[in-house]
Design an enzyme around this catalytic site. Structure first.
Site, PDB file in Angstrom:
ATOM      1  N   TYR A  39     -15.536  94.217  58.379  1.00  0.00           N
ATOM      2  CA  TYR A  39     -16.172  93.048  58.980  1.00  0.00           C
ATOM      3  C   TYR A  39     -16.825  92.139  57.942  1.00  0.00           C
ATOM      4  O   TYR A  39     -16.933  90.931  58.148  1.00  0.00           O
ATOM      5  CB  TYR A  39     -17.275  93.491  59.952  1.00  0.00           C
ATOM      6  CG  TYR A  39     -16.807  94.035  61.285  1.00  0.00           C
ATOM      7  CD1 TYR A  39     -15.480  93.919  61.705  1.00  0.00           C
ATOM      8  CD2 TYR A  39     -17.708  94.672  62.127  1.00  0.00           C
ATOM      9  CE1 TYR A  39     -15.078  94.416  62.932  1.00  0.00           C
ATOM     10  CE2 TYR A  39     -17.317  95.171  63.360  1.00  0.00           C
ATOM     11  CZ  TYR A  39     -15.995  95.050  63.757  1.00  0.00           C
ATOM     12  OH  TYR A  39     -15.609  95.547  64.983  1.00  0.00           O
ATOM     13  N   CYS A  70     -23.628  99.250  61.846  1.00  0.00           N
ATOM     14  CA  CYS A  70     -23.030  98.280  60.923  1.00  0.00           C
ATOM     15  C   CYS A  70     -24.016  97.133  60.775  1.00  0.00           C
ATOM     16  O   CYS A  70     -24.375  96.491  61.769  1.00  0.00           O
ATOM     17  CB  CYS A  70     -21.697  97.774  61.476  1.00  0.00           C
ATOM     18  SG  CYS A  70     -20.957  96.419  60.548  1.00  0.00           S
ATOM     19  N   CYS A 182     -25.406  98.348  53.593  1.00  0.00           N
ATOM     20  CA  CYS A 182     -24.169  98.504  54.382  1.00  0.00           C
ATOM     21  C   CYS A 182     -24.007  99.991  54.609  1.00  0.00           C
ATOM     22  O   CYS A 182     -24.238 100.796  53.692  1.00  0.00           O
ATOM     23  CB  CYS A 182     -22.970  97.930  53.626  1.00  0.00           C
ATOM     24  SG  CYS A 182     -21.357  98.335  54.361  1.00  0.00           S
ATOM     25  N   HIS A 184     -21.481 101.803  54.779  1.00  0.00           N
ATOM     26  CA  HIS A 184     -20.501 102.450  53.905  1.00  0.00           C
ATOM     27  C   HIS A 184     -21.127 102.897  52.583  1.00  0.00           C
ATOM     28  O   HIS A 184     -20.679 103.878  51.984  1.00  0.00           O
ATOM     29  CB  HIS A 184     -19.343 101.496  53.589  1.00  0.00           C
ATOM     30  CG  HIS A 184     -18.339 101.336  54.691  1.00  0.00           C
ATOM     31  ND1 HIS A 184     -18.570 100.538  55.782  1.00  0.00           N
ATOM     32  CD2 HIS A 184     -17.086 101.853  54.851  1.00  0.00           C
ATOM     33  CE1 HIS A 184     -17.505 100.558  56.579  1.00  0.00           C
ATOM     34  NE2 HIS A 184     -16.595 101.352  56.042  1.00  0.00           N
TER      35      HIS A 184
END
Length: 260
Positions: A39, A70, A182, A184
């Site tokens: 995204y 997210c 983030c 991740h």
């Protein structure tokens, strides 16, 4: 009923992992929007559309709460989602407040690492304007990092070179805390600890997000008392592409987190 956790890819597993530790009796649904990952490099309009489609699919399942795991999706869509759905919806934001709390008396700066889209959104800018009264927060977009994570690229040599290159222009001796903005990015916490000066703390928003989830669940009623088996039996994996290979990737990534 399950607690849903949603991200564009495997990044939200870092939040799921924290939730599984804090809520050992709960059952979870993890949904990755694999048709549209990542995204963070897309337009605001595209992300809004993708998030709406994903959440519409998620609420068809039996879920009692939703974590939008997210930062990018939260910054763009969280207000609309809360207006649309009646279940509790918990979002993410970069852990700027705890980072500032660590640095207010040290004279050190805070460096936020995040996706380009997160850093451009008014939600992030408003957060900084509200909290950073000493103007000690810097930011650095890392657009490639989600891609590397989605590839399960955790090679220490490769990733260390990547971080050294990205951080080379920053006087790290003046940084007190690095914020992983983030979901991740916490996959690389151990690698970052190896290359950052020892005085730098590393924080992310997972713990704060899960603490908020626990507060909401306790307010809504007693949490689940039905003990689930430890491990994958507590998680149902879904992805928008219905790709069994990606579901295996999610299981692998969660295993990596559980063994860090």
């Amino acid at each position: 009923m399950r607690i849903a956790c949603f991200d564009s890819g495997i990044g939200g597993l870092t939040v799921l992992h924290e939730a599984m530790k804090r809520l050992p009796h709960e059952h979870f649904l993890y949904y990755a929007d694999t048709l549209h990952v990542p995204y963070g490099t897309k337009s605001k309009e595209d992300v809004m559309r993708h998030v709406n489609e994903a959440v519409a699919a998620i609420v068809q399942e039996e879920v009692k709460a939703l974590i939008v795991a997210c930062n990018t999706a939260t910054s763009i869509a969280i207000s609309q989602l809360r207006q649309t759905y009646s279940i509790p919806i918990i979002g993410m934001e970069p852990a700027v407040k705890p980072a500032l709390d660590l640095n207010r008396t040290t004279g050190k700066r805070v460096l936020v690492l995040a996706t380009p889209l997160t850093l451009k959104q008014s939600k992030f800018k408003d957060l900084i304007a509200r909290l950073d009264d000493q103007s000690i927060v810097d930011s650095l977009p890392l657009p490639e990092l989600v891609h590397y994570c989605e590839q399960l690229n955790f090679d220490r040599s490769f990733m260390s070179n990547y971080f050294h290159t990205k951080l080379s222009s920053y006087p790290l001796q003046h940084v007190g805390t690095v914020v992983l903005g983030c979901t991740h990015y916490p996959f690389y916490t151990n690698i970052l600890r190896e290359i950052l000066p020892s005085h730098i703390d590393i924080v992310d928003g997972s713990a704060g997000t899960v603490s908020r989830l626990v507060q909401i669940l306790e307010h809504e009623g007693p949490v689940s008392c039905s003990l689930q088996k430890d491990g994958y039996d507590r998680v149902d994996f879904r992805c928008s592409s219905q790709d069994q290979a990606y579901i295996h990737k999610m299981e692998t990534a969660l295993h990596i987190l559980r063994n860090q």
